[in-house]
Write a protein that holds these residues in place. Structure first.
Motif, PDB file in Angstrom:
ATOM      1  N   VAL A 100      -3.664   1.537  16.144  1.00  0.00           N
ATOM      2  CA  VAL A 100      -2.281   0.920  15.396  1.00  0.00           C
ATOM      3  C   VAL A 100      -2.341   0.246  14.283  1.00  0.00           C
ATOM      4  CG1 VAL A 100      -1.937  -1.349  16.690  1.00  0.00           C
ATOM      5  CG2 VAL A 100      -0.070  -0.049  16.327  1.00  0.00           C
ATOM      6  N   ASN A 101      -3.626  -0.284  14.058  1.00  0.00           N
ATOM      7  CA  ASN A 101      -3.819  -1.162  12.564  1.00  0.00           C
ATOM      8  C   ASN A 101      -4.117   0.117  11.432  1.00  0.00           C
ATOM      9  OD1 ASN A 101      -3.223  -4.159  12.490  1.00  0.00           O
ATOM     10  ND2 ASN A 101      -4.386  -3.676  14.284  1.00  0.00           N
ATOM     11  N   VAL A 102      -4.706   0.901  11.869  1.00  0.00           N
ATOM     12  CA  VAL A 102      -5.208   1.980  10.905  1.00  0.00           C
ATOM     13  C   VAL A 102      -3.942   2.866  10.549  1.00  0.00           C
ATOM     14  CG1 VAL A 102      -6.624   3.978  10.392  1.00  0.00           C
ATOM     15  CG2 VAL A 102      -7.710   1.895  11.707  1.00  0.00           C
ATOM     16  N   VAL A 103      -3.426   3.402  11.687  1.00  0.00           N
ATOM     17  CA  VAL A 103      -2.129   4.484  11.352  1.00  0.00           C
ATOM     18  C   VAL A 103      -0.869   3.647  10.958  1.00  0.00           C
ATOM     19  CG1 VAL A 103      -0.891   6.221  12.679  1.00  0.00           C
ATOM     20  CG2 VAL A 103      -3.212   5.807  13.227  1.00  0.00           C
ATOM     21  N   GLN A 104      -0.610   2.395  11.218  1.00  0.00           N
ATOM     22  CA  GLN A 104       0.508   1.663  11.104  1.00  0.00           C
ATOM     23  C   GLN A 104       1.802   2.322  11.159  1.00  0.00           C
ATOM     24  OE1 GLN A 104       0.484  -1.289   8.104  1.00  0.00           O
ATOM     25  NE2 GLN A 104      -1.679  -1.601   8.516  1.00  0.00           N
ATOM     26  N   PRO A 105       1.922   2.884  12.448  1.00  0.00           N
ATOM     27  CA  PRO A 105       3.033   3.679  12.847  1.00  0.00           C
ATOM     28  C   PRO A 105       4.625   3.013  12.495  1.00  0.00           C
ATOM     29  CG  PRO A 105       2.293   3.170  14.782  1.00  0.00           C
ATOM     30  CD  PRO A 105       1.240   2.630  13.845  1.00  0.00           C
ATOM     31  N   GLY A 106       4.405   1.698  12.674  1.00  0.00           N
ATOM     32  CA  GLY A 106       5.647   0.913  12.701  1.00  0.00           C
ATOM     33  C   GLY A 106       6.244   1.108  10.956  1.00  0.00           C
ATOM     34  N   ASN A 107       5.116   1.197  10.046  1.00  0.00           N
ATOM     35  CA  ASN A 107       5.611   1.019   8.901  1.00  0.00           C
ATOM     36  C   ASN A 107       6.307   2.481   8.412  1.00  0.00           C
ATOM     37  OD1 ASN A 107       4.885  -1.396   8.680  1.00  0.00           O
ATOM     38  ND2 ASN A 107       2.778  -0.838   7.818  1.00  0.00           N
ATOM     39  N   SER A 108       6.233   3.412   9.139  1.00  0.00           N
ATOM     40  CA  SER A 108       6.815   4.773   8.548  1.00  0.00           C
ATOM     41  C   SER A 108       8.238   4.998   9.196  1.00  0.00           C
ATOM     42  CB  SER A 108       5.533   5.788   8.885  1.00  0.00           C
ATOM     43  OG  SER A 108       5.558   5.946  10.543  1.00  0.00           O
ATOM     44  N   ILE A 109       8.642   4.053   9.861  1.00  0.00           N
ATOM     45  CA  ILE A 109       9.783   4.119  10.468  1.00  0.00           C
ATOM     46  C   ILE A 109      11.220   3.442   9.738  1.00  0.00           C
ATOM     47  CG2 ILE A 109       9.842   2.536  11.992  1.00  0.00           C
ATOM     48  CD1 ILE A 109      10.945   4.384  14.124  1.00  0.00           C
ATOM     49  N   SER A 110      12.239   4.286   9.383  1.00  0.00           N
ATOM     50  CA  SER A 110      13.185   3.706   8.313  1.00  0.00           C
ATOM     51  C   SER A 110      14.068   2.607   9.239  1.00  0.00           C
ATOM     52  CB  SER A 110      14.000   4.881   7.851  1.00  0.00           C
ATOM     53  OG  SER A 110      14.731   5.182   8.913  1.00  0.00           O
TER      54      SER A 110
END
Ligand code: ASP
Length: 437
Positions: A100-110
């Motif tokens: 989750v720290n590498v992919v950072q999925p939360g940052n790609s959601i508007s």
């Protein structure tokens, strides 16, 4: 005609179920037809599996303990099992945190998507939070206190009290080892034979598995809301899925290098249980099948499996803990709530405890996620919106994490059996007659 192997039959049932679900969602009345006429088959199947869970645990654990020659051995196995379970859970959480720290999925959601999803799933999230509130434990020892039943009949009358039943049965089994042979023999014979009969019941129930998974998946598809949300949450779902896949690799490495078996041997043996875990989203409902597969197809002695598996189904949830770690950090990322390194590390502890506390039923992992977020002191408003945000994809992720939970228990059963010299080649039983090759 040669009969298809059980795992292929189940897989076929699943695929046809998905296809039927998609087809019947296309026209008016299709959904009602599936819900009224197909879904009950799946529900009955899950009920049947749950029906034999408690008798199975009782018969099999008593047989397992009474086959042991001494009590010291039992406590050694117990300690070893619990320690390995904690280690695998910590590995799973660490993998989740790294991904989750590498992919950072939360940052790609508007922000817009966050708003839309949270508006749509607000009530569902609220329900989970309410359940979590009602499950809040009072003191640090409450968990142990709750494990001791005060009435075995009321404990055995609710599948959620599995640990209480296990507690009683262990005490009973140990006492059985301590009494004279004359008094032990009749009871031991009784439980041995009860165990045989229950294993046969599982065989019979499993005959319907391919049809049941068809029903379960068809109804799941027609009841699933709008597929657009899957796209919005694709990065998050992919992060969880990748983490879970890595966990499978960890298990397979253990199977090859520590247990000394090939991945295909292991997967072939356990796959029907995995497919059922996927279709039912419940490791408790899958337990009877996991036990049957591990004992009769992977060669683990009942002395080991009868303890390791029921305990694992209730407390060892590697998939759930991995998911909880990813989901907690994802929510904080999406809501711009900053998590320090120390806070992230604290997730290792809280997610371990939360996965132990999660019931082995659909959706339980999400309820315990509330506890993790609360421990991180995430404000109530963020928590509400965050849960609503991930709600839409929770079911498919639940299916995946339950599969990992079951695979993890089976791996540990093989590991403990190997270390105790209790892993044999499975006896070629006449099971082809029932199942197909
Ligand atoms: N459904 C999971 C299980 O039964 C628990 C969860 O993660 O919700 O193993």
């Amino acid at each position: 005609m040669k009969k298809l192997a059980l795992h292929w039959q189940i897989l076929l049932g699943m695929l046809l179920g998905i296809a039927a679900g998609l087809l019947f969602s296309q026209f008016d009345g299709g959904k009602t037809f599936i819900v009224n006429w197909i879904k009950p088959l799946g529900t009955i199947f899950i009920k049947l599996l749950k029906l034999i869970a408690i008798p199975l645990i009782i018969a099999s654990l008593i047989k397992g303990i009474s086959d042991l020659k001494d009590i010291a051995k039992f406590s050694k196995i117990g300690l070893k099992t619990i320690s390995i379970y904690i280690v695998t859970t910590i590995i799973a959480i660490t993998i989740g945190l790294v991904f989750v720290n590498v992919v950072q999925p939360g940052n790609s959601i508007s922000a817009e998507t966050v708003e839309q999803l949270s508006a749509a799933y607000n009530t569902d999230a609220g329900k989970r939070i309410a359940t979590a509130e009602s499950q809040k434990t009072l003191g640090p020892l409450k968990f142990i206190e709750d494990m001791v039943p005060d009435n075995i009949f009321s404990a055995a009358s609710n599948n959620r009290n599995m640990l209480q039943v296990i507690f009683f049965v262990i005490l009973f089994g140990i006492s059985l080892l301590l009494v004279e042979e004359k008094s032990r023999k009749p009871l031991k014979d009784f439980f041995d034979s009860l165990n045989e009969v229950i294993m046969k019941m599982i065989d019979l129930i499993m005959l319907t598995a391919p049809y049941a998974v068809f029903a379960l998946l068809a109804s799941l598809i027609v009841e699933t809301a709008n597929p657009d949300v899957f796209v919005a949450l694709a990065w998050y779902a992919a992060t969880v899925a990748l983490g879970l896949l890595s966990m499978v690799i960890v298990y397979l490495l253990v199977i090859v290098f520590v247990v000394g078996k090939s991945p295909s041997y292991f997967l072939k043996g356990i796959s029907p249980a995995q497919l059922l875990a996927f279709s039912t989203s419940s490791s408790a409902a899958t337990l009877p099948v996991t036990m049957e597969r591990v004992e009769e197809h992977l060669g683990v002695d009942k002395e080991i499996s009868s303890f390791v598996l029921p305990v694992g189904a209730t407390i060892n949830m590697d998939g759930t803990s991995l998911y909880q770690a990813v989901a907690a950090v994802f929510i904080c990322q999406a809501m711009n709530y900053e998590l320090t390194m120390t806070m992230q590390l604290s997730i290792v502890l809280t997610a371990t405890l939360a996965s132990i506390g999660s019931a082995a039923v659909p959706g339980a992992g999400m309820v315990m996620l509330v506890a993790i977020l609360e421990a991180l002191e995430v404000p109530r408003e963020i928590l509400m919106v965050g849960l609503a945000l991930i709600f839409a994809v929770d079911r498919p992720l639940d299916m995946l994490r339950t599969t990992i939970n079951v695979t993890g228990d089976a791996t540990v059963a093989m590991l403990v059996a190997k270390s105790e010299g209790k892993l044999q080649d499975p006896k070629p039983k006449n099971w082809d007659d029932t199942y197909g090759k």
